[in-house]
Write a protein that holds these residues in place. Structure first.
Motif: not given
Length: 130
Positions: A57-58, A17, A63, A32-33, A54-55, A27
């Motif tokens: 759509r983060r 990340a 993103n 957030t995570i 997650w990566l 986070l």
């Protein structure tokens, strides 16, 4: 498939990340995570699918790369990344320091980066030929 190989540690998640491992707990608390999928001893771990989803759509600078880097295919992602250069690559090509490159970018005497992954600034490889 060995399930141990599909787990991502806090340190690995932070590296992917582009954040500090010490930031992960805060986070998670803020949502957030994603929450860890499991604990190994006292260590939090995530399944690789949780991390890649997650990566993709983060929120934040990372993103924008979801469509650029093929998810779930490390070989294609590496190939896509090979089309980009970093501050270190530019500094080596110009025979200067990375700090000098970032200073030039800040002063506007070098092109702005086209994107970033985490904290890593990226330019198209062609910018070295300009």
């Amino acid at each position: 498939m060995n399930p141990i190989k599909t787990l991502v540690s806090t340190e690995q998640l932070a590296e992917l990340a582009g954040i500090k491992p010490g930031s992960i707990a805060g986070l998670i608390t803020r949502g957030t995570i994603p929450q860890p999928d499991a604990k190994v001893g006292k260590s939090s771990v995530w399944h690789i699918d949780t991390v890649t989803e997650w990566l993709d759509r983060r929120p934040g600078p990372g993103n924008a790369w979801a469509d650029t880097l093929p998810a779930g295919n490390p070989e294609k992602a590496a190939e896509a990344l090979s089309q980009w250069v970093t501050v270190k690559d530019i500094a080596e090509a110009l025979e200067t320091s990375p700090r000098n490159v970032t200073d030039r970018v800040a002063r506007g005497t070098f092109p702005q980066p086209a994107g970033r992954i985490g904290r890593t600034l990226l330019w198209p490889k062609e910018c070295l030929n300009a």
